[in-house]
Design a protein around this motif. Sequence first.
Motif, PDB file in Angstrom:
ATOM      1  N   ARG A 373       0.842  -1.201   0.000  1.00 17.92           N
ATOM      2  CA  ARG A 373       0.000   0.000   0.000  1.00 17.92           C
ATOM      3  C   ARG A 373       0.877   1.251   0.000  1.00 17.92           C
ATOM      4  O   ARG A 373       1.758   1.413   0.841  1.00 17.92           O
ATOM      5  CB  ARG A 373      -0.929   0.009   1.222  1.00 17.92           C
ATOM      6  CG  ARG A 373      -1.798   1.246   1.274  1.00 17.92           C
ATOM      7  CD  ARG A 373      -3.044   1.080   2.124  1.00 17.92           C
ATOM      8  NE  ARG A 373      -2.786   0.846   3.544  1.00 17.92           N
ATOM      9  CZ  ARG A 373      -3.753   0.838   4.488  1.00 17.92           C
ATOM     10  NH1 ARG A 373      -5.022   1.057   4.136  1.00 17.92           N
ATOM     11  NH2 ARG A 373      -3.458   0.603   5.741  1.00 17.92           N
ATOM     12  N   THR A 374       0.624   2.128  -0.967  1.00 20.32           N
ATOM     13  CA  THR A 374       1.376   3.371  -1.126  1.00 20.32           C
ATOM     14  C   THR A 374       0.372   4.521  -1.232  1.00 20.32           C
ATOM     15  O   THR A 374      -0.808   4.348  -0.959  1.00 20.32           O
ATOM     16  CB  THR A 374       2.272   3.297  -2.372  1.00 20.32           C
ATOM     17  OG1 THR A 374       1.439   3.068  -3.526  1.00 20.32           O
ATOM     18  CG2 THR A 374       3.279   2.163  -2.255  1.00 20.32           C
ATOM     19  N   VAL A 375       0.835   5.707  -1.644  1.00 23.62           N
ATOM     20  CA  VAL A 375      -0.086   6.829  -1.784  1.00 23.62           C
ATOM     21  C   VAL A 375       0.307   7.678  -2.979  1.00 23.62           C
ATOM     22  O   VAL A 375       1.496   7.877  -3.258  1.00 23.62           O
ATOM     23  CB  VAL A 375      -0.131   7.691  -0.504  1.00 23.62           C
ATOM     24  CG1 VAL A 375       1.181   8.437  -0.274  1.00 23.62           C
ATOM     25  CG2 VAL A 375      -1.291   8.691  -0.543  1.00 23.62           C
ATOM     26  N   GLU A 376      -0.701   8.151  -3.702  1.00 27.81           N
ATOM     27  CA  GLU A 376      -0.507   9.059  -4.837  1.00 27.81           C
ATOM     28  C   GLU A 376      -0.371  10.488  -4.332  1.00 27.81           C
ATOM     29  O   GLU A 376      -1.165  10.940  -3.502  1.00 27.81           O
ATOM     30  CB  GLU A 376      -1.712   8.950  -5.790  1.00 27.81           C
ATOM     31  CG  GLU A 376      -1.500   9.657  -7.135  1.00 27.81           C
ATOM     32  CD  GLU A 376      -2.088  11.058  -7.180  1.00 27.81           C
ATOM     33  OE1 GLU A 376      -2.194  11.614  -8.277  1.00 27.81           O
ATOM     34  OE2 GLU A 376      -2.446  11.600  -6.113  1.00 27.81           O
ATOM     35  N   LEU A 377       0.645  11.195  -4.841  1.00 31.70           N
ATOM     36  CA  LEU A 377       0.826  12.611  -4.516  1.00 31.70           C
ATOM     37  C   LEU A 377       1.001  13.398  -5.813  1.00 31.70           C
ATOM     38  O   LEU A 377       1.982  14.116  -6.010  1.00 31.70           O
ATOM     39  CB  LEU A 377       2.023  12.815  -3.580  1.00 31.70           C
ATOM     40  CG  LEU A 377       1.863  12.240  -2.165  1.00 31.70           C
ATOM     41  CD1 LEU A 377       3.109  12.493  -1.336  1.00 31.70           C
ATOM     42  CD2 LEU A 377       0.637  12.827  -1.470  1.00 31.70           C
ATOM     43  N   GLY A 378       0.016  13.239  -6.699  1.00 28.62           N
ATOM     44  CA  GLY A 378       0.018  13.947  -7.967  1.00 28.62           C
ATOM     45  C   GLY A 378      -1.279  14.692  -8.168  1.00 28.62           C
ATOM     46  O   GLY A 378      -1.785  15.345  -7.254  1.00 28.62           O
ATOM     47  N   SER A 379      -1.864  14.572  -9.350  1.00 33.23           N
ATOM     48  CA  SER A 379      -3.061  15.358  -9.680  1.00 33.23           C
ATOM     49  C   SER A 379      -4.300  14.881  -8.942  1.00 33.23           C
ATOM     50  O   SER A 379      -5.272  15.635  -8.812  1.00 33.23           O
ATOM     51  CB  SER A 379      -3.307  15.302 -11.194  1.00 33.23           C
ATOM     52  OG  SER A 379      -3.372  13.959 -11.655  1.00 33.23           O
ATOM     53  N   PHE A 380      -4.310  13.649  -8.453  1.00 31.57           N
ATOM     54  CA  PHE A 380      -5.445  13.176  -7.666  1.00 31.57           C
ATOM     55  C   PHE A 380      -5.429  13.788  -6.274  1.00 31.57           C
ATOM     56  O   PHE A 380      -6.438  14.304  -5.794  1.00 31.57           O
ATOM     57  CB  PHE A 380      -5.415  11.645  -7.590  1.00 31.57           C
ATOM     58  CG  PHE A 380      -6.516  11.040  -6.760  1.00 31.57           C
ATOM     59  CD1 PHE A 380      -7.844  11.382  -6.965  1.00 31.57           C
ATOM     60  CD2 PHE A 380      -6.222  10.097  -5.775  1.00 31.57           C
ATOM     61  CE1 PHE A 380      -8.866  10.824  -6.204  1.00 31.57           C
ATOM     62  CE2 PHE A 380      -7.223   9.528  -5.013  1.00 31.57           C
ATOM     63  CZ  PHE A 380      -8.548   9.886  -5.228  1.00 31.57           C
ATOM     64  N   ALA A 381      -4.269  13.782  -5.617  1.00 27.41           N
ATOM     65  CA  ALA A 381      -4.163  14.333  -4.264  1.00 27.41           C
ATOM     66  C   ALA A 381      -4.119  15.854  -4.256  1.00 27.41           C
ATOM     67  O   ALA A 381      -4.563  16.484  -3.292  1.00 27.41           O
ATOM     68  CB  ALA A 381      -2.929  13.780  -3.564  1.00 27.41           C
TER      69      ALA A 381
END
Length: 447
Positions: A373-381
Amino acid sequence: MRSYKAKSVTSIQLPPRERRETVLTEAGHNVFNLAADDVFIDLLTDSGTGAMSDDQWAAVVRGDEAYAGSRSFKRFRETVADVMGFDRVVPTHQGRGAENVLFGALLDDGDVVLNNTHFDTTRAHVTNQGAIAADCPAETDLTTDTVGTFAGNFSTDRGWDAVEEHGQDAVSAVVLTITNNSAAGQPVSMANIRETAAFATEIDATFVIDACRFAENAQFIKQRDPEYADTPLSEIAREQLRPADAITMSGKKDALANIGGFTAVRDAALFEQCKQRAILYEGFPTYGGLAGRDLEAMATGLREAVQPPYVAERIEQVATLGDLLRDRDIPIVTPTGGHAVYIDAAALFPDIPADQYPGQRLVCELYREGGVRTVELGSFAFPGTNRPELVRLALPRRTYWHEHLEHIAETAARVRDRRDEYSGLEIVWEPPMEELRHFSAELEPVA
């Protein structure tokens, strides 16, 4: 070789692939909605997810649970003064509580807050006060090329552009996040800290440092700035905070605790405002929504965080994960930062357009392939910010071993090999506050 050994362990197991696919769909392709029992290796965040030391657990036992004026608060306050150089401190339940207390006391409707790069909750708290959050990152291309020695720096040129745009009177605070989480965890130099402080003074703005990873930033300064090569880490840690008028801190990062935070300030009048706001939102100012045992754990962890063996090993482990990923041709931001490796999802998935969230697709496939499990830190966040499409792999402190890192890298390699099979994603539900949508929004694959 690590300078510590395991005394207590937790069993983990990789759920069957069929189970992973089922729960990922049920979670709306948002891994925040997954149960922890369905996760094998959890890199969602390094916030409060690490292992505490035996000294911290011993400190927990001596916690004084008095509502007001506890011995635990006294020890905590003395530690913050000794390690970080601030005598006036208000504890809170975690870092976002500290942001709420400080920004609620500091900001008015229509104010402007400048930051090297606002993180999600920081931006949301600024917005929640009716203020405007403006990013002023250094001129750096955060993709896969080497990004420089101190790529997390604040750009005073961009700061002056913001002052010209909004007016000097509107800019009430300048925030410096060390290390710069939203800019791939890159460090900030001592020279830039001083330059940013001077800029804030010149425009008569309060200079705030988000210090949740202050020890990691101090280690980078020691490694990369020849002027500080022979300076003890604890001295660098204090020196980098000296120019700040105030700091916010998540104790779940470099205080090595599972919960807690605080804000600390120089000005007596601002301190009183923060205390009164803390009473309203957090609790009495000598416990701040925490048990006395939590204050003890944070106090002990703050001292451990500036010990050279620990922080050097911490940064080395992140670099090792980066090396394992690069060996498998996974495009990452280099050099790696202090707490996480950031994969460039746009480079890995060149056929998925930005408006179909390639980063979030990568998050989903890392979980589907290997239970990671990771996390998105781009256009979604960060909607509307024109950020690179990054996925953060945040390593919990003192938790995983080399075999776990190997599994993470092998999982990423399998995703790379199957990338032609993936389509983008679209949002089918999101909460009203766009700045926080990635915590709970639901998505589905584009047909």
